[in-house]
Motif scaffolding. Structure first.
Motif, PDB file in Angstrom:
ATOM      1  N   VAL A 141       0.833  -1.208   0.000  1.00 56.54           N
ATOM      2  CA  VAL A 141       0.000   0.000   0.000  1.00 56.54           C
ATOM      3  C   VAL A 141       0.866   1.256   0.000  1.00 56.54           C
ATOM      4  O   VAL A 141       0.619   2.202  -0.755  1.00 56.54           O
ATOM      5  N   VAL A 142       1.893   1.280   0.853  1.00 53.75           N
ATOM      6  CA  VAL A 142       2.764   2.450   0.932  1.00 53.75           C
ATOM      7  C   VAL A 142       3.498   2.665  -0.392  1.00 53.75           C
ATOM      8  O   VAL A 142       3.623   3.799  -0.874  1.00 53.75           O
ATOM      9  N   LEU A 143       3.970   1.588  -0.986  1.00 57.35           N
ATOM     10  CA  LEU A 143       4.647   1.709  -2.289  1.00 57.35           C
ATOM     11  C   LEU A 143       3.691   2.240  -3.353  1.00 57.35           C
ATOM     12  O   LEU A 143       4.064   3.085  -4.174  1.00 57.35           O
ATOM     13  N   GLY A 144       2.447   1.756  -3.338  1.00 55.26           N
ATOM     14  CA  GLY A 144       1.461   2.242  -4.292  1.00 55.26           C
ATOM     15  C   GLY A 144       1.123   3.700  -4.075  1.00 55.26           C
ATOM     16  O   GLY A 144       0.914   4.453  -5.031  1.00 55.26           O
ATOM     17  N   HIS A 145       1.072   4.105  -2.806  1.00 56.26           N
ATOM     18  CA  HIS A 145       0.787   5.505  -2.481  1.00 56.26           C
ATOM     19  C   HIS A 145       1.938   6.417  -2.905  1.00 56.26           C
ATOM     20  O   HIS A 145       1.714   7.486  -3.474  1.00 56.26           O
ATOM     21  N   ASN A 146       3.145   5.980  -2.639  1.00 56.92           N
ATOM     22  CA  ASN A 146       4.316   6.804  -2.962  1.00 56.92           C
ATOM     23  C   ASN A 146       4.613   6.848  -4.455  1.00 56.92           C
ATOM     24  O   ASN A 146       5.062   7.875  -4.972  1.00 56.92           O
ATOM     25  N   PHE A 147       4.354   5.722  -5.142  1.00 52.37           N
ATOM     26  CA  PHE A 147       4.733   5.611  -6.554  1.00 52.37           C
ATOM     27  C   PHE A 147       3.564   5.087  -7.403  1.00 52.37           C
ATOM     28  O   PHE A 147       3.641   3.997  -7.970  1.00 52.37           O
ATOM     29  N   PRO A 148       2.469   5.855  -7.511  1.00 56.93           N
ATOM     30  CA  PRO A 148       1.323   5.406  -8.310  1.00 56.93           C
ATOM     31  C   PRO A 148       1.666   5.386  -9.793  1.00 56.93           C
ATOM     32  O   PRO A 148       2.140   6.391 -10.338  1.00 56.93           O
ATOM     33  N   PHE A 149       1.422   4.274 -10.445  1.00 56.37           N
ATOM     34  CA  PHE A 149       1.863   4.105 -11.832  1.00 56.37           C
ATOM     35  C   PHE A 149       1.153   5.066 -12.779  1.00 56.37           C
ATOM     36  O   PHE A 149       1.731   5.515 -13.769  1.00 56.37           O
ATOM     37  N   TYR A 150      -0.109   5.409 -12.488  1.00 59.47           N
ATOM     38  CA  TYR A 150      -0.876   6.251 -13.411  1.00 59.47           C
ATOM     39  C   TYR A 150      -0.610   7.750 -13.209  1.00 59.47           C
ATOM     40  O   TYR A 150      -1.155   8.573 -13.943  1.00 59.47           O
ATOM     41  N   LEU A 151       0.226   8.082 -12.221  1.00 63.19           N
ATOM     42  CA  LEU A 151       0.588   9.481 -11.983  1.00 63.19           C
ATOM     43  C   LEU A 151       2.086   9.693 -12.180  1.00 63.19           C
ATOM     44  O   LEU A 151       2.679  10.590 -11.569  1.00 63.19           O
ATOM     45  N   GLY A 152       2.667   8.864 -13.037  1.00 63.49           N
ATOM     46  CA  GLY A 152       4.095   9.007 -13.287  1.00 63.49           C
ATOM     47  C   GLY A 152       4.935   8.651 -12.075  1.00 63.49           C
ATOM     48  O   GLY A 152       6.052   9.167 -11.929  1.00 63.49           O
ATOM     49  N   PHE A 153       4.396   7.795 -11.197  1.00 62.70           N
ATOM     50  CA  PHE A 153       5.095   7.340  -9.986  1.00 62.70           C
ATOM     51  C   PHE A 153       5.402   8.503  -9.037  1.00 62.70           C
ATOM     52  O   PHE A 153       6.369   8.462  -8.279  1.00 62.70           O
ATOM     53  N   LYS A 154       4.559   9.519  -9.056  1.00 61.11           N
ATOM     54  CA  LYS A 154       4.729  10.681  -8.188  1.00 61.11           C
ATOM     55  C   LYS A 154       3.495  10.818  -7.308  1.00 61.11           C
ATOM     56  O   LYS A 154       2.467  11.324  -7.740  1.00 61.11           O
ATOM     57  N   GLY A 155       3.593  10.331  -6.077  1.00 65.45           N
ATOM     58  CA  GLY A 155       2.462  10.377  -5.159  1.00 65.45           C
ATOM     59  C   GLY A 155       2.790  11.142  -3.888  1.00 65.45           C
ATOM     60  O   GLY A 155       3.279  12.261  -3.941  1.00 65.45           O
ATOM     61  N   GLY A 156       2.530  10.506  -2.753  1.00 68.42           N
ATOM     62  CA  GLY A 156       2.811  11.132  -1.467  1.00 68.42           C
ATOM     63  C   GLY A 156       4.049  10.548  -0.825  1.00 68.42           C
ATOM     64  O   GLY A 156       4.878   9.926  -1.494  1.00 68.42           O
ATOM     65  N   LYS A 157       4.146  10.726   0.499  1.00 65.54           N
ATOM     66  CA  LYS A 157       5.309  10.230   1.236  1.00 65.54           C
ATOM     67  C   LYS A 157       4.960   9.040   2.135  1.00 65.54           C
ATOM     68  O   LYS A 157       5.834   8.495   2.797  1.00 65.54           O
ATOM     69  N   GLY A 158       3.691   8.686   2.179  1.00 71.58           N
ATOM     70  CA  GLY A 158       3.298   7.456   2.853  1.00 71.58           C
ATOM     71  C   GLY A 158       3.151   7.523   4.352  1.00 71.58           C
ATOM     72  O   GLY A 158       3.013   6.485   5.001  1.00 71.58           O
ATOM     73  N   VAL A 159       3.149   8.725   4.933  1.00 68.77           N
ATOM     74  CA  VAL A 159       3.093   8.824   6.396  1.00 68.77           C
ATOM     75  C   VAL A 159       1.744   8.349   6.927  1.00 68.77           C
ATOM     76  O   VAL A 159       1.678   7.542   7.864  1.00 68.77           O
ATOM     77  N   ALA A 160       0.643   8.845   6.351  1.00 73.24           N
ATOM     78  CA  ALA A 160      -0.684   8.453   6.827  1.00 73.24           C
ATOM     79  C   ALA A 160      -0.915   6.952   6.618  1.00 73.24           C
ATOM     80  O   ALA A 160      -1.468   6.272   7.491  1.00 73.24           O
ATOM     81  N   SER A 161      -0.486   6.436   5.482  1.00 75.97           N
ATOM     82  CA  SER A 161      -0.645   4.998   5.221  1.00 75.97           C
ATOM     83  C   SER A 161       0.205   4.172   6.181  1.00 75.97           C
ATOM     84  O   SER A 161      -0.214   3.102   6.644  1.00 75.97           O
ATOM     85  N   THR A 162       1.401   4.656   6.482  1.00 76.83           N
ATOM     86  CA  THR A 162       2.247   3.957   7.451  1.00 76.83           C
ATOM     87  C   THR A 162       1.624   4.011   8.837  1.00 76.83           C
ATOM     88  O   THR A 162       1.723   3.045   9.610  1.00 76.83           O
ATOM     89  N   ALA A 163       0.956   5.116   9.159  1.00 73.85           N
ATOM     90  CA  ALA A 163       0.267   5.218  10.451  1.00 73.85           C
ATOM     91  C   ALA A 163      -0.810   4.144  10.568  1.00 73.85           C
ATOM     92  O   ALA A 163      -1.019   3.574  11.650  1.00 73.85           O
TER      93      ALA A 163
END
Length: 212
Positions: free
Chosen positions: A92-114
């Motif tokens: 999930v964190v990898l998908g959030h940080n590197f979404p394939f449909y957004l050029g692998f530019k997402g977030g930093k994964g803090v909320a998902s890691t929480a």
């Protein structure tokens, strides 16, 4: 093979980019404003507290719920249920940080890691929350609070796995430690630009608004 499938499933769940979706509902790409990422902190800074809360909860739940589901499915084997949970959480964190449909530019994964942290152990979650609140209240640096949370995740998980989760000293114990370390280190790595700004004194403080 199951571990790989859990990573893949988690990755596609992580691609539900709450910040990007919320931004589009407001006719904007949130990644073009503020810090340039699609996470809750940047949404808070750009669109305000309510938007930031919505995005945080979305990113938080998209990891918490799959992690709890996996723990429930494999509940008959406690140690493996934790390990499998971490695989889908990491995905999930990898998908959030590197979404394939957004050029692998997402977030930093803090909320998902929480969300992963709460799924692991409420004691770790409470300590992380307290440290995060105190750090941000004193310094007003969300990034610094997030980095401290990841350090606590790695440290407490390494300690508690020996005494609280029924692992013993086998392979599952080592796998659990490696996975929690990977999740924590990944988040710290995603904050590398923030770390540079913290060291130079140029990091943005919470409460600082940006032009929309």
């Amino acid at each position: 093979m199951l571990r790989i499938w859990l990573l893949i499933i988690g990755y596609f769940i992580g691609n539900i980019e709450t910040g990007y979706i919320f931004g589009k509902l407001n006719k904007m790409d949130i990644r073009n404003y503020g810090s340039g990422n699609a996470g809750a902190t940047n949404t808070l800074r750009v669109l305000g507290a309510k938007a930031g809360l919505v995005v945080f909860l979305g990113d938080f739940c998209k990891s918490l719920i799959p992690c709890l589901v996996v723990r429930f499915i494999f509940r008959d084997n406690i140690s493996l249920s934790y390990v499998y949970m971490l695989y889908i959480g990491l995905g999930v964190v990898l998908g959030h940080n590197f979404p394939f449909y957004l050029g692998f530019k997402g977030g930093k994964g803090v909320a998902s890691t929480a969300g992963i942290i709460l799924a692991i152990d409420i004691r770790i979650a409470l300590v992380c929350l307290i440290v995060f609140i105190i750090t941000v209240a004193i310094t007003r640096y969300v990034s610094l609070g997030s980095i401290f949370v990841m350090i606590i995740l790695i440290g407490m998980s390494h300690f508690l796995v020996r005494f609280s989760y029924g692992f013993g000293d086998g392979q599952s114990s080592m796998e659990f430690r490696l996975l929690t370390a990977a999740i924590g280190v990944l988040s710290i790595f995603m904050h590398r630009a923030n770390i540079k700004r913290l060291l130079s004194g140029n990091e943005n403080k919470i409460g600082k608004k940006v032009e929309k």
